[in-house]
Scaffold this motif. Structure first.
Motif: not given
Length: 843
Positions: A415, A428, A430-432, A475-476, A575
């Motif tokens: 994250d 926060k 993002w978290e992947i 960004k992601n 993703k």
């Protein structure tokens, strides 16, 4: 979708970001080993009215004096040259001369001025109509006339050594452009091997001898320095002085990243802090190196922080204040504007930390910081950086749990948080999800803009493991893996690694510090990588592939809006799906797994490699291949070839290498050559050139590794299938790659025949085991030997199909068919559908 990926590169990245360059061996090398580059080797184009030559020049620290560029006008029987002289006191001099006649332009710079920029912009602009030219060095222009130029010119252009000109400084060039008003030739100089030079359209234009392709420096981490200490030690980088510091309780060692010089000095007084973790930070403004411990079990009066004046080497005590617990693998940032040092995270007393603490250099005590917004769970092994334009910290990943209690187990986090120091607020971003082995990042990460950040990650739960460089989207969280791997042993909690960026040299540095069982003595290593780093695909792409890329980009430009829409729709669905990697990355994963399992044989000290590029590494793991000139390499390889048996006789050696020389002349040449080989081999342990009973032979003991010797030993065994060391040797590259000469034809043919047989059996075995990644890697290796091997094509197409990579399978088929057409002058008779519909693979 791969086409749209290429389009995105065109739209969002300038093409010259991938330009790397060509480095020239200069006066530090033997004459025959100096680099020579003929820009238009076969036929030079004709330029009208104008001739403009632009390029970027990098002057290496060892550069002294010599010729960089030569232009010949055969019609006028005139040659011009650009000369560099670094021996003139405080000044660096560029001279443009009419060779053998007179100096035309002299441009002076102070050495410090050029030392502070990695690349110098050079332009030579000839106005053929006005009979004048302008020399521009970093936009410092000088114009001259009266050169007697004609309106059309077919110049012969050389960089480096050419003809009788052998005095060459050590330098590098990139972004070479040669043009007039009607035509332009652009050379990215981003080949990664070989002697042929392509233009930006993929056409071979020039040739270079003894090249060093700098694109490799953006993929392969180069070992630069190593340090040892019997005491607890610390590391840090000072971008102001270009020094990496390694300090312990007695002294400080300095490695200068520009000059590669290492020095060691004793302190003027004793270091007042008892080092346990060896933590530190730099105050570049006041030239101070701070050593600190957040926690100490010593008495309350024990010093926990002190600074070293880097000019006087005097330590000054700072404070005895400390935090309530130890914080292994915490993050730190020095806020110079507010004279405070901020730390986050860490592990100690069986607890993970979630707090931010600030050490105030004015009050000389620790304070707890409070933030609003999102909460960061307790963790350690996080990565952190500071973004000045936002006055914000960014924190990525780590390992811990929600409660902070180590006894209930741990989670790995992937994250990203933004910590706004102005608003005192945490957000926060993002978290992947994550697939495959869990990894943790190193303490530091690099964020140069608003698009991405870089950090090193590794699976710390393995003893012998590897660091890999990751580039994450801000960004992601989408990520790429760049560069090759760096070994690290992660047994001890004190073991650590750091990542630094050097803006002046445009390089990344990785420092790895490994502690022994006692957690006191340690070994530290420094690696460098050119920035921007590249992926394996970018490394191996050749000029023709790049040209095809540009063609595809033009073809699909009309569909850009549809392409972007489809691209983002797929991205939102999958993703960061790691399974979308192409077969080059899959092959790379297989290669890395093989290397992890047999690391001790990969680019180790005291080693000789014949598979791939001929390489020799000395006892300190330094590449000393440059010590083997063409004749020395030929002699060494010839003796090594015969060393499998009894060796080669003195007479046979003379007959092969000096057939046209008299007996006495051949004897003298042989004696000199063998002495040079013995001198080079003296840089290694456990290898020697002996002469016994009239035969010369290379003898290796256990401490010296030679991949050809091991290949010969392993292939004599009964069962060689699935031998990981053998696979590693074969996948290193083609045997004696780029080593030419008829005397080695039979030697190479013999090894390639054995290799081809082994590879075919290995491919069949790996495919049967459903190990498709390794199958693809072995197929690539087999194609290096036999580019038209139909059995390899079958396994490649079917492996890719099994991995649901049908687009890549089609591409590979088209590449094979094109190569078949080129070599056989006829179309490949089997279409792709027939291959894919085969029920059984061809035997």
């Amino acid at each position: 979708m791969k086409l749209f990926f290429y389009l995105a590169i065109l739209l969002f990245f300038p093409l010259n970001i991938f330009s790397q360059g060509l480095r020239f061996h200069g006066n530090e090398s033997l004459i025959n080993d100096r680099t020579s580059y003929s820009v238009f080797e076969n036929s030079s184009p004709s330029f009208s009215e104008k001739l403009i030559i632009n390029f970027n020049l990098s002057l290496l620290p060892e550069s002294n004096v010599g010729y960089i560029l030569r232009l010949k006008d055969t019609n006028q029987n005139t040659t011009y040259n650009l000369m560099y002289d670094n021996e003139g006191g405080d000044n660096t001099v560029f001279k443009f001369n009419e060779e053998g006649r007179n100096n035309l332009i002299t441009t002076l710079f102070r050495k410090e001025e050029l030392a502070n920029c990695q690349w110098v912009s050079i332009s030579l602009s000839f106005d053929l109509k006005e009979d004048s030219m302008i020399l521009s060095v970093n936009e410092n222009e000088t114009k001259i006339g009266g050169l007697n130029l004609q309106e059309k010119w077919k110049p012969i252009i050389y960089f480096g050594r050419s003809e009788h000109v052998v005095d060459i400084p050590s330098f590098a060039i990139k972004n070479l452009v040669i043009k007039d008003k009607q035509q332009e030739y652009l050379f990215h100089l981003n080949e990664n091997e070989g002697e042929l030079v392509h233009d930006s359209k993929g056409k071979v234009r020039g040739q270079v001898s003894n090249p060093v392709w700098l694109i490799n420096n953006a993929y392969y981490w180069a070992p630069r320095a190593s340090f040892k200490s019997k005491n607890v030690a610390g590391l840090n980088f000072n971008p102001k002085t270009q020094d990496i510091y390694f300090f312990d309780r007695d002294s400080i060692m300095t490695f200068n990243v520009r000059t590669h010089n290492i020095s060691s000095k004793k302190y003027a007084n004793e270091l007042p802090v008892k080092l346990r973790l060896g933590m530190s930070f730099m105050d570049k403004t006041d030239d101070r190196l701070y050593a600190y411990e957040v926690y100490s079990e010593e008495q309350a009066t024990a010093v926990t922080a002190a600074y070293l004046d880097l000019n006087t080497l005097i330590w000054t005590s700072e404070t005895v204040d400390r935090l309530p617990t130890q914080l292994h693998h915490h993050n730190g940032f020095y806020d110079s504007d507010n004279q405070r040092y901020i730390v986050f995270g860490g592990f100690g007393s069986q607890h993970y930390n979630k707090e931010f603490y600030s050490y105030d250099l004015i009050e000389k005590k620790w304070n707890l910081l409070s933030f609003e917004g999102d909460k960061i769970t307790p963790r350690y092994f996080s990565s952190m950086c500071y973004k000045k334009d936002e006055n914000a910290l960014y924190i990525f990943g780590g390992m811990g749990n929600d409660s902070g209690d180590q006894t209930i187990g741990r989670r790995y986090y992937y994250d990203l948080y933004k910590v706004d120091l102005n608003k005192k607020k945490i957000t926060k971003l993002w978290e992947i999800p994550w697939e495959g082995d869990n990894v943790v990042p190193v303490r530091s990460m690099i964020m140069l803009d608003d698009t991405c950040f870089y950090t090193l990650c590794y699976p710390e739960h393995f003893s012998s493991t590897f660091l890999k460089l990751y580039r994450f989207s801000i960004k992601n969280g989408n990520f790429d893996i760049l560069g090759d791997s760096i070994p690290i042993r992660s047994d001890k909690i004190t073991t650590n690694a750091n990542l630094y960026y050097n803006e002046k040299l445009n390089e990344l540095y990785c420092t790895v510090q490994e502690f022994d069982a006692n957690d006191i003595s340690s070994v530290a290593r420094v690696y460098s990588l050119s920035f921007p780093p590249i992926s394996f695909d970018e490394l191996v792409g050749d000029g023709k592939n790049k040209a095809m890329t540009y063609i595809w980009l033009v073809v699909i430009l009309a569909a850009v809006l549809v392409g972007i829409y489809l691209f983002y729709r797929k991205k939102s669905r999958v993703k960061t799906d790691i399974n979308s990697l192409d077969n080059s990355n899959l092959a790379l994963e297989a290669r890395e797994e093989i290397q992890r399992e047999s690391f001790s044989r990969r680019d180790q000290p005291n080693s000789v490699y014949l598979f791939g590029e001929f390489t020799v590494r000395d006892r300190n793991n330094k590449d000393i291949t440059y010590m083997f000139s063409t004749k020395l390499k030929q002699t060494f390889l010839l003796i090594l070839q015969y060393s499998i048996e009894d060796g080669i006789s003195s007479q046979q050696l003379s007959d092969i290498l000096w057939p046209d020389k008299t007996e006495n002349k051949a004897k003298n040449l042989k004696g000199v050559t063998l002495n040079h080989i013995r001198k080079a081999l003296s840089e290694l342990d456990d290898i020697e050139l002996i002469h016994d009973k009239g035969f010369f032979k290379i003898v290796l003991s256990e401490g010296c590794y030679c991949d050809y010797m091991r290949f010969s030993e392993i292939t004599k065994e009964e069962n060689i299938i699935n031998n990981k060391e053998l696979i590693e040797i074969l996948t290193r590259g083609k045997f004696l790659k780029n080593t030419e000469g008829e005397i080695f034809d039979s030697f190479k043919q013999e090894v390639e025949n054995r290799s081809e047989t082994i590879l075919q059996m290995e491919i069949e075995s790996r495919y049967a085991q459903q190990d498709y990644q390794t199958t693809l890697l072995l197929v690539e290796t087999l194609f290096n030997i036999d580019s038209l091997n139909e059995e390899a094509l079958y396994y490649q197409i079917h492996s890719l199909t099994k991995l649901k990579m049908t687009d890549q399978a089609k591409n590979k088929y088209l590449i094979f068919a094109a190569e078949y057409k080129k070599v056989m002058n006829e179309n490949y008779p089997t279409n792709l559908s027939s291959l894919l519909n085969e029920k059984e693979l061809k035997r």
